[in-house]
Design a protein around this motif. Structure first.
Motif, PDB file in Angstrom:
ATOM      1  N   ILE A   1      18.811 -42.914  26.213  1.00 42.10           N
ATOM      2  CA  ILE A   1      19.932 -42.434  27.038  1.00 42.10           C
ATOM      3  C   ILE A   1      19.471 -42.218  28.468  1.00 42.10           C
ATOM      4  O   ILE A   1      20.130 -42.602  29.432  1.00 42.10           O
ATOM      5  CB  ILE A   1      20.515 -41.144  26.440  1.00 42.10           C
ATOM      6  CG1 ILE A   1      21.159 -41.428  25.070  1.00 42.10           C
ATOM      7  CG2 ILE A   1      21.551 -40.531  27.382  1.00 42.10           C
ATOM      8  CD1 ILE A   1      21.549 -40.201  24.315  1.00 42.10           C
ATOM      9  N   GLY A   2      18.289 -41.573  28.613  1.00 39.65           N
ATOM     10  CA  GLY A   2      17.764 -41.328  29.954  1.00 39.65           C
ATOM     11  C   GLY A   2      17.502 -42.621  30.709  1.00 39.65           C
ATOM     12  O   GLY A   2      17.844 -42.737  31.887  1.00 39.65           O
ATOM     13  N   ASN A   3      16.930 -43.617  30.022  1.00 42.14           N
ATOM     14  CA  ASN A   3      16.631 -44.897  30.674  1.00 42.14           C
ATOM     15  C   ASN A   3      17.911 -45.602  31.113  1.00 42.14           C
ATOM     16  O   ASN A   3      18.013 -46.124  32.231  1.00 42.14           O
ATOM     17  CB  ASN A   3      15.841 -45.796  29.721  1.00 42.14           C
ATOM     18  CG  ASN A   3      14.417 -45.306  29.537  1.00 42.14           C
ATOM     19  OD1 ASN A   3      13.908 -44.542  30.359  1.00 42.14           O
ATOM     20  ND2 ASN A   3      13.769 -45.711  28.472  1.00 42.14           N
ATOM     21  N   ILE A   4      18.903 -45.624  30.229  1.00 41.43           N
ATOM     22  CA  ILE A   4      20.150 -46.327  30.541  1.00 41.43           C
ATOM     23  C   ILE A   4      20.860 -45.660  31.723  1.00 41.43           C
ATOM     24  O   ILE A   4      21.373 -46.328  32.620  1.00 41.43           O
ATOM     25  CB  ILE A   4      21.062 -46.370  29.300  1.00 41.43           C
ATOM     26  CG1 ILE A   4      20.427 -47.289  28.221  1.00 41.43           C
ATOM     27  CG2 ILE A   4      22.457 -46.879  29.669  1.00 41.43           C
ATOM     28  CD1 ILE A   4      21.152 -47.269  26.909  1.00 41.43           C
ATOM     29  N   SER A   5      20.873 -44.303  31.729  1.00 38.89           N
ATOM     30  CA  SER A   5      21.516 -43.614  32.860  1.00 38.89           C
ATOM     31  C   SER A   5      20.800 -43.938  34.168  1.00 38.89           C
ATOM     32  O   SER A   5      21.435 -44.109  35.210  1.00 38.89           O
ATOM     33  CB  SER A   5      21.516 -42.106  32.614  1.00 38.89           C
ATOM     34  OG  SER A   5      20.209 -41.573  32.737  1.00 38.89           O
ATOM     35  N   THR A   6      19.468 -44.054  34.109  1.00 41.56           N
ATOM     36  CA  THR A   6      18.708 -44.398  35.321  1.00 41.56           C
ATOM     37  C   THR A   6      19.026 -45.819  35.772  1.00 41.56           C
ATOM     38  O   THR A   6      19.205 -46.087  36.967  1.00 41.56           O
ATOM     39  CB  THR A   6      17.202 -44.255  35.045  1.00 41.56           C
ATOM     40  OG1 THR A   6      16.927 -42.902  34.678  1.00 41.56           O
ATOM     41  CG2 THR A   6      16.401 -44.589  36.306  1.00 41.56           C
ATOM     42  N   TRP A   7      19.126 -46.759  34.818  1.00 37.26           N
ATOM     43  CA  TRP A   7      19.460 -48.138  35.174  1.00 37.26           C
ATOM     44  C   TRP A   7      20.844 -48.209  35.843  1.00 37.26           C
ATOM     45  O   TRP A   7      21.048 -48.916  36.836  1.00 37.26           O
ATOM     46  CB  TRP A   7      19.453 -49.040  33.938  1.00 37.26           C
ATOM     47  CG  TRP A   7      18.116 -49.142  33.294  1.00 37.26           C
ATOM     48  CD1 TRP A   7      16.894 -48.936  33.854  1.00 37.26           C
ATOM     49  CD2 TRP A   7      17.843 -49.445  31.915  1.00 37.26           C
ATOM     50  NE1 TRP A   7      15.898 -49.098  32.949  1.00 37.26           N
ATOM     51  CE2 TRP A   7      16.447 -49.416  31.748  1.00 37.26           C
ATOM     52  CE3 TRP A   7      18.641 -49.744  30.807  1.00 37.26           C
ATOM     53  CZ2 TRP A   7      15.837 -49.663  30.539  1.00 37.26           C
ATOM     54  CZ3 TRP A   7      18.026 -49.994  29.593  1.00 37.26           C
ATOM     55  CH2 TRP A   7      16.644 -49.952  29.469  1.00 37.26           C
ATOM     56  N   ILE A   8      21.810 -47.498  35.237  1.00 40.20           N
ATOM     57  CA  ILE A   8      23.162 -47.514  35.796  1.00 40.20           C
ATOM     58  C   ILE A   8      23.144 -46.957  37.218  1.00 40.20           C
ATOM     59  O   ILE A   8      23.751 -47.527  38.131  1.00 40.20           O
ATOM     60  CB  ILE A   8      24.122 -46.707  34.906  1.00 40.20           C
ATOM     61  CG1 ILE A   8      24.248 -47.393  33.521  1.00 40.20           C
ATOM     62  CG2 ILE A   8      25.487 -46.579  35.561  1.00 40.20           C
ATOM     63  CD1 ILE A   8      25.025 -46.599  32.514  1.00 40.20           C
TER      64      ILE A   8
END
Length: 569
Positions: free
Chosen positions: A368-375
């Motif tokens: 979740i943390g990685n995806i939010s950072t990518w977005i």
């Protein structure tokens, strides 16, 4: 001078002039250089699409197709469903635009409005968006695979079945040629005990193997949990004996992850790529690391199950002996009592599995943390303040959940691990704690000069003091204050006290604060997990002492705890 990154673009447009315009516009890109594949008809475009370009520019009006029909056809082609496609038209028709996007196009451009900047931005954005979507889908597939293996471990005690599922699913996910679980013998030879291999390559299942290069350096590396990544076996950087051994099995690239039981090296989870060299992606490495942990859990679970079956068999034999001879009744009852104690110990080992498996809770949090950072990175400067606030709240909640998981693991470890007994200078220990906490100079921390030196488990006493002192600072209602640490000699025990002049604790909470998940403040106002004092209480009671609090609202608090002068072995 750095060389521009290369991209291949398929342009399907029957207008020679328009194709030349696109070429000139793309030549102005300073970051990428483009190779254009050109097609005048839909049939030509379908044939050229087999070369897997990075993106497609598709004209809406073609001699043999309209753009929407060809878009639908391209999306049905093998390995092209995620290819970014930009539809081009001579008229700004919103109906066509909506249909194009619904049909899977990444963007829609009107020819008369295309500039060099607009075209380059559209192509770059389409490629990056498609890559991000593919990465997110790959991440989701990885999580589903890990969950599948985890569920099977929880539902099954058949280790062979779990390992077979693991190697087959990993090979399918990685699209590689061979995946094996390799188990070491005592002399560091070994064999593949489970394998999934493509039919055109040799099988190494159950074949005894020994790596002549394998020595202490390799063992130490794997015992530390380190991964070995080889993208090209013939790159000249590997030992020749290692290259020769892998060449026997047709390997051109491999990925090796250790399987550890506690800190002991049990075996390896290995992926072989035999058809070509291969650059392994980080997400693929992380998948094998996660699954190696799951395999380790499955092995421990299977070993424990075998032990329990053996103990059950022994119990049955004991019961048969009881029926055969009344004279041995007392002896058998004693044996059964010993076995009951063993079962209690095994139950404790089963409890230990709970906190090992709970490590898996961190994997989706990281995702979740990685995806939010990518977005957030993809949005860049387009992030609205309100959206940025939502990202901050999300990461704050993820951080709190990770802290909560860590605290739960720490709580479960209390009393499980063996801690060496050594001489403790309490004065030195307190100085270290205060220094490590980085206490504000506004706090006056007074240590009694009578602090003793005695033998005990230093790290546990240090953890108790660190928690109590940090609580006194963190929960103080002023930026400055006073903390006093004193001692009393109680024959077999030392009684330590940590007193502050903070806001105090209402009497109705004096017992509740030592329970797990209890905190006097909302989690929105503090990063406290509500487990710290529960850990302190468990440590003190495990060491044979007691803890209690004396406090009144607005009159500060005193935490008193007793500690044995001589710790038990």
């Amino acid at each position: 001078m750095l060389q521009n990154q290369r991209r291949i673009l398929l342009v399907i447009d029957d207008s020679v002039e328009d194709r030349e315009i696109y070429r000139r516009y793309l030549e102005k890109d300073t970051k990428y250089s483009y190779t254009l594949l050109e097609a005048e008809t839909g049939e030509e475009g379908l044939e050229l699409s087999k070369q897997k370009p990075d993106a497609i520019l598709l004209d809406f009006m073609l001699p043999d197709f309209d753009g929407l029909e060809l878009l639908a056809e391209l999306k049905t082609q093998p390995n092209l469903s995620d290819l970014p496609i930009i539809l081009l038209t001579g008229h700004g028709d919103e109906t066509i635009a909506v249909k194009a996007i619904k049909g899977g196009a990444q963007d829609y451009l009107v020819k008369g409005r295309i500039t060099s900047e607009v075209l380059r931005f559209a192509v770059d954005n389409a490629i990056q968006t498609a890559a991000l979507q593919a990465k997110i889908e790959q991440q989701a597939q990885r999580e589903r695979l890990v969950m599948q293996i985890t569920q099977q471990i929880r539902q099954s005690l058949e280790l062979d079945k779990i390992l077979d599922t693991t190697v087959h699913e990993v090979r399918r996910f990685l699209q590689t040629d061979r995946v094996v679980v390799f188990r070491f013998n005592q002399d560091w030879s070994g064999k593949a005990i489970s394998e999934s291999v493509a039919p055109e390559y040799i099988s190494i299942l159950l074949k005894e193997m020994y790596d002549p290069c394998f020595g202490q350096s390799y063992i130490h590396r794997y015992q530390q949990g380190r991964v070995r990544v080889v993208s090209d076996l013939d790159n000249g950087k590997l030992s020749q004996c290692y290259v020769d051994m892998l060449a026997e099995f047709q390997v051109k690239a491999n990925l090796v992850v250790p399987i550890l039981l506690d800190k002991d090296l049990w075996g390896l989870l290995i992926a072989h790529h035999c058809s070509t060299v291969r650059k392994w992606q980080q997400i693929e490495i992380e998948l094998l690391e996660q699954l190696a942990t799951q395999v380790s859990i499955a092995i421990q679970q299977a070993e424990l199950y075998d032990q329990l079956k053996q103990e059950l068999s022994e119990r049955k034999r004991s019961e048969a002996a009881l029926r055969e001879s009344k004279e041995s009744l007392l002896q058998i009852n004693t044996s059964l009592l010993e076995m009951t104690n063993q079962y209690k110990q095994r139950n404790q080992e089963l409890d230990q599995f709970a906190y090992i498996v709970s490590h898996d809770l961190k994997a989706p949090l990281r995702a979740i943390g990685n995806i939010s950072t990518w977005i957030e990175e993809d949005l860049g400067e387009k992030v609205e303040p309100e959206t940025q606030n939502y990202f901050n709240i999300l990461r704050s909640r993820l951080g709190h959940m990770q802290n909560l998981i860590d605290s739960l693991l720490n709580y479960s470890r209390v009393g499980r691990s063996q801690v060496a007994i050594k001489a403790i200078s309490v004065k030195d220990l307190l100085d270290e704690v205060i220094d490590s906490l980085g206490a504000s100079s506004e706090f006056d921390i007074i240590i009694s000069p009578k602090m003793p030196t005695f033998k005990g488990r230093r790290i546990l006493l240090q953890q108790v003091f660190a928690n109590l002192i940090s609580n006194a600072i963190k929960h103080h209602h002023r930026p400055n204050g006073k903390i006093e640490i004193t001692i009393r000699d109680l024959e077999q025990f030392y009684e330590f006290s940590v007193t502050d002049d903070g806001p105090g604790i209402p009497p109705q909470y004096h017992d509740k604060i030592f329970a797990i998940f209890q905190t006097l403040e909302s989690n929105n106002k503090t990063d406290s997990t509500g487990i710290g004092l529960a850990i302190v209480k468990k440590i003190i009671e495990t060491e044979g002492g007691k803890i209690y609090v004396e406090s009144q609202v607005d009159r500060g608090s005193t935490f008193r705890f007793t500690w044995l002068k001589q710790s038990s072995k």
